[in-house]
Design a protein around this motif. Structure first.
Motif, short mmCIF file in Angstrom:
data_model
loop_
_atom_site.label_atom_id
_atom_site.label_comp_id
_atom_site.label_asym_id
_atom_site.label_seq_id
_atom_site.Cartn_x
_atom_site.Cartn_y
_atom_site.Cartn_z
N GLN A 1 0.86 -9.95 6.23
CA GLN A 1 0.39 -8.84 5.41
C GLN A 1 -0.86 -8.26 6.06
O GLN A 1 -1.91 -8.91 6.11
CB GLN A 1 0.08 -9.31 3.98
CG GLN A 1 1.30 -9.80 3.24
CD GLN A 1 0.97 -10.49 1.93
OE1 GLN A 1 -0.15 -10.96 1.72
NE2 GLN A 1 1.94 -10.56 1.03
N LYS A 2 -0.73 -7.02 6.55
CA LYS A 2 -1.87 -6.35 7.19
C LYS A 2 -2.70 -5.66 6.10
O LYS A 2 -2.19 -4.78 5.39
CB LYS A 2 -1.39 -5.34 8.22
CG LYS A 2 -0.58 -5.98 9.35
CD LYS A 2 -0.06 -4.92 10.33
CE LYS A 2 0.78 -5.57 11.43
NZ LYS A 2 1.35 -4.54 12.35
N VAL A 3 -3.94 -6.04 5.99
CA VAL A 3 -4.79 -5.56 4.91
C VAL A 3 -5.22 -4.11 5.15
O VAL A 3 -5.70 -3.76 6.22
CB VAL A 3 -6.03 -6.45 4.77
CG1 VAL A 3 -6.96 -5.91 3.68
CG2 VAL A 3 -5.62 -7.88 4.44
N LYS A 4 -5.01 -3.29 4.12
CA LYS A 4 -5.44 -1.89 4.16
C LYS A 4 -6.72 -1.68 3.35
O LYS A 4 -7.63 -0.99 3.80
CB LYS A 4 -4.32 -0.99 3.62
CG LYS A 4 -3.06 -1.01 4.46
CD LYS A 4 -3.33 -0.55 5.88
CE LYS A 4 -2.06 -0.53 6.72
NZ LYS A 4 -2.34 -0.13 8.12
N GLU B 1 0.05 -3.77 4.19
CA GLU B 1 1.29 -3.35 4.82
C GLU B 1 2.09 -4.62 5.05
O GLU B 1 1.72 -5.45 5.86
CB GLU B 1 1.02 -2.63 6.15
CG GLU B 1 2.27 -2.22 6.91
CD GLU B 1 1.97 -1.64 8.26
OE1 GLU B 1 2.72 -1.93 9.22
OE2 GLU B 1 0.96 -0.91 8.38
N GLN B 2 3.17 -4.77 4.30
CA GLN B 2 3.95 -6.00 4.33
C GLN B 2 4.95 -5.97 5.48
O GLN B 2 5.77 -5.08 5.60
CB GLN B 2 4.70 -6.18 3.01
CG GLN B 2 5.64 -7.38 2.97
CD GLN B 2 4.90 -8.70 2.99
OE1 GLN B 2 4.01 -8.92 2.19
NE2 GLN B 2 5.28 -9.56 3.91
N GLU B 3 4.88 -6.97 6.35
CA GLU B 3 5.89 -7.16 7.38
C GLU B 3 7.00 -8.02 6.78
O GLU B 3 6.74 -9.11 6.28
CB GLU B 3 5.30 -7.85 8.60
CG GLU B 3 4.29 -7.03 9.38
CD GLU B 3 4.90 -5.89 10.16
OE1 GLU B 3 6.15 -5.93 10.38
OE2 GLU B 3 4.18 -4.96 10.52
N GLY B 4 8.23 -7.54 6.83
CA GLY B 4 9.33 -8.30 6.26
C GLY B 4 9.23 -8.40 4.76
O GLY B 4 9.00 -7.40 4.08
N ALA C 1 0.81 -1.22 0.00
CA ALA C 1 0.00 0.00 0.00
C ALA C 1 0.84 1.26 0.00
O ALA C 1 0.44 2.28 -0.57
CB ALA C 1 -0.94 0.00 1.22
N ALA C 2 2.02 1.21 0.62
CA ALA C 2 2.84 2.42 0.73
C ALA C 2 3.58 2.74 -0.56
O ALA C 2 3.55 3.89 -1.03
CB ALA C 2 3.84 2.27 1.87
#
Length: 214
Positions: free
Chosen positions: A67-70, A86-89, A21-22
């Motif tokens: 992966q935190k969904v936006k 928002e991808q962690e790692g 997303a970023a």
């Protein structure tokens, strides 16, 4: 989102394009069925259906690279999903941020194989910082230096850009790498504040740079 609008194929699956997303980086392609989509909506992290193992799986359940969904979108035909996260790692099992790290023409591409849990590609860091700056502009926070700059206005922001540029020049003249990185980071931050002041996004700046390559 109305999941009733989604058209699953004969196997009960729908392809899902996963995008950071970023930065806008396309991270991976996976498949969801109705159950995994419901779990994704309910938990706020991505769940997929494995065609090989024929079972549901949560992205990052074992690696921590969740992966935190936006946002979730579907296309005009209702048969493809776009999931902004928002991808962690890292997203790829090979350790790269995106699974799409190979060019079809065989040309060499720069592949960062960093797999640390706190890994962020440079562009993601840039966008995250810009989003924080914009948030301080829209929602002033007491004690925040960024809020202080916006309160003082453009002249103060321009003064700081000039000061940090001068300090970066001095650091370069001193040929001190650590000093250059420190001062350049300050300069980039204040430049992002200036962009936010004028409601200009990093994407617009990058588009301008890209246009100069033609």
């Amino acid at each position: 989102m109305n999941s009733a609008n989604i058209k699953y194929d004969q196997r009960g699956l729908v392809p899902a394009v996963i995008q950071d997303a970023a930065s806008g980086t396309v991270l991976m392609l996976a498949y969801m069925n109705e159950e995994s989509l419901k779990k994704t909506l309910a938990t706020g992290v991505t769940w997929f259906y494995s065609r090989n193992r024929q079972m549901l799986w949560q992205k990052g359940e074992t690696s921590g690279h969740v992966q935190k969904v936006k946002d979730i979108y579907y296309d005009c035909d209702g048969d493809t999903l776009l999931v902004k996260v928002e991808q962690e790692g890292v997203a790829c099992h090979e350790g790269t941020f995106s699974c799409f790290s190979r060019r079809l023409d065989g040309a060499e591409t720069e592949r960062d194989t960093t797999a640390a849990a706190d890994y962020r590609p440079a562009m993601t860091v840039l966008y995250e910082l810009y989003n924080v700056i914009n948030d301080r502009k829209a929602n002033p926070k007491e004690g925040s230096y960024t809020t202080y700059l916006f309160t003082k206005g453009r002249d103060k922001i321009l003064k700081k850009v000039g000061e940090e540029a001068a300090e970066t020049i001095i650091a370069s003249k001193n040929a001190a790498k650590a000093e250059i990185l420190y001062e350049m980071a300050d300069l980039w931050y204040h430049c992002l504040v200036l962009l936010a002041h004028h409601d200009i996004t990093p994407t617009e700046l990058l588009a301008e740079l890209q246009s100069r390559r033609k």
